[in-house]
Design an enzyme around this catalytic site. Structure first.
Site, PDB file in Angstrom:
ATOM      1  N   GLU A 138       6.287  -6.084 -45.722  1.00  0.00           N
ATOM      2  CA  GLU A 138       6.184  -6.384 -44.298  1.00  0.00           C
ATOM      3  C   GLU A 138       6.532  -5.188 -43.422  1.00  0.00           C
ATOM      4  O   GLU A 138       5.936  -4.995 -42.354  1.00  0.00           O
ATOM      5  CB  GLU A 138       7.112  -7.544 -43.924  1.00  0.00           C
ATOM      6  CG  GLU A 138       6.661  -8.902 -44.430  1.00  0.00           C
ATOM      7  CD  GLU A 138       7.539 -10.025 -43.905  1.00  0.00           C
ATOM      8  OE1 GLU A 138       8.395  -9.748 -43.033  1.00  0.00           O
ATOM      9  OE2 GLU A 138       7.385 -11.160 -44.371  1.00  0.00           O
ATOM     10  N   ASP A 139       7.476  -4.358 -43.859  1.00  0.00           N
ATOM     11  CA  ASP A 139       8.050  -3.355 -42.962  1.00  0.00           C
ATOM     12  C   ASP A 139       7.680  -1.911 -43.277  1.00  0.00           C
ATOM     13  O   ASP A 139       8.110  -0.997 -42.562  1.00  0.00           O
ATOM     14  CB  ASP A 139       9.578  -3.485 -42.959  1.00  0.00           C
ATOM     15  CG  ASP A 139      10.036  -4.823 -42.400  1.00  0.00           C
ATOM     16  OD1 ASP A 139       9.239  -5.483 -41.716  1.00  0.00           O
ATOM     17  OD2 ASP A 139      11.181  -5.223 -42.669  1.00  0.00           O
TER      18      ASP A 139
END
Length: 287
Positions: free
Chosen positions: A155-156
């Site tokens: 996600e990051d």
């Protein structure tokens, strides 16, 4: 339960092997709990297929391997110690391999999150470290602990799930994917997380409600690490700390309590885990 009670209840065969050794065996219908005065050897165990306990007081070693329970009862202390050394030699390699891989994953995650910080300003790596620590205390499988370190990386960062599977195997990849929001949700509204917050959280609640106990434990460890940090920061900075989030306190409460309910519902619930109990205490303290 005392060890003699356990032997009577679960073992249906006893052999005298000579040299001061009795071996009791059986096939318990349910997983056994740690007997009194025994210690669980988590670094030699590989749940659910292999569990090993020992007791210096009784000079006994207890194993549950592939459903078969075996109690080794030694008269001679030297033979008891020799068997412990044999078990370490036989199964200890896994611990060394796991520690090596854990160090490799930590280095990988630290590098990928190197430019990120938490809302409090501390380096982001502190969060996956906290998640992995919670899972270690639960005696979680090593693949789940690895996923705890890796759970935010897709996600990051620019790392994708294919890379995770290739580097660390399909089991770790599956765990990470199970707690990762789909790309279409992450990129909706031009990547504006505030606009998509409710939709993303509804997706997570629904997905975890259908997940097995290990994935629920991973998600719970993540939420527990988050809420512990949140409680600490609010004590330091006050209620205005909520302004740093993509949703107000009332919505955050809805989400945290919804996850609390999901973790405790259904046959795959984790209500008996330490992580869940700690998470429940934190939710009630914060809200």
């Amino acid at each position: 339960m005392k060890i003699r009670e356990l032997i009577i209840q679960h073992c249906d065969n006893t052999e005298n092997k000579g040299n001061g050794l009795l071996i009791h065996t059986g096939h318990p219908a349910e997983p056994i709990e740690t007997p009194e005065l025994f210690n669980y050897l988590d670094f030699l165990s590989d749940e659910p297929s292999r569990k090993i306990w020992h007791s210096d007081d009784y000079r006994m070693i207890l194993t549950e391997i592939d459903g078969e329970l075996t109690v080794y009862e030694h008269v001679r202390l030297s033979n008891y110690r020799i068997q412990l050394l044999d078990l370490r030699e036989k199964y200890g390699e896994k611990e060394e391999k796991d520690l090596t891989e854990l160090a490799d994953i930590f280095s990988f995650v630290s590098y990928e999150h190197r430019n990120s910080t938490r809302k409090s300003g501390v380096p982001y790596i502190t969060h996956p470290m906290d998640v992995a620590s919670i899972l270690i205390k639960e005696n979680a499988p090593s693949e789940l602990i690895f996923a705890g370190l890796l759970h935010d990386i897709v996600e990051d960062t620019d790392v994708n799930i294919v890379t995770i599977r290739r580097r660390y195997g399909p089991a770790v990849g599956d765990y990470v994917e199970a707690v990762t929001e789909p790309v279409e949700l992450r990129e909706a509204a031009g990547g504006d997380k505030a606009q998509t917050w409710k939709e993303r959280k509804e997706y997570t609640i629904k997905r975890i409600s259908r997940a097995n106990s290990e994935i629920r434990l991973l998600a719970c460890a993540d939420k527990l690490a988050n809420i512990r940090d949140l409680i600490s920061e609010i004590k330091q900075e006050g209620e205005e700390f909520w302004d740093k989030f993509n949703a107000p306190k009332s919505d955050q409460e809805w989400y945290y309590r919804s996850m609390l309910e999901v973790f405790a519902t259904g046959p795959q619930n984790i209500a008996d885990t330490r992580a869940y109990r700690d998470y429940k205490d934190c939710v009630n303290e914060l809200f």
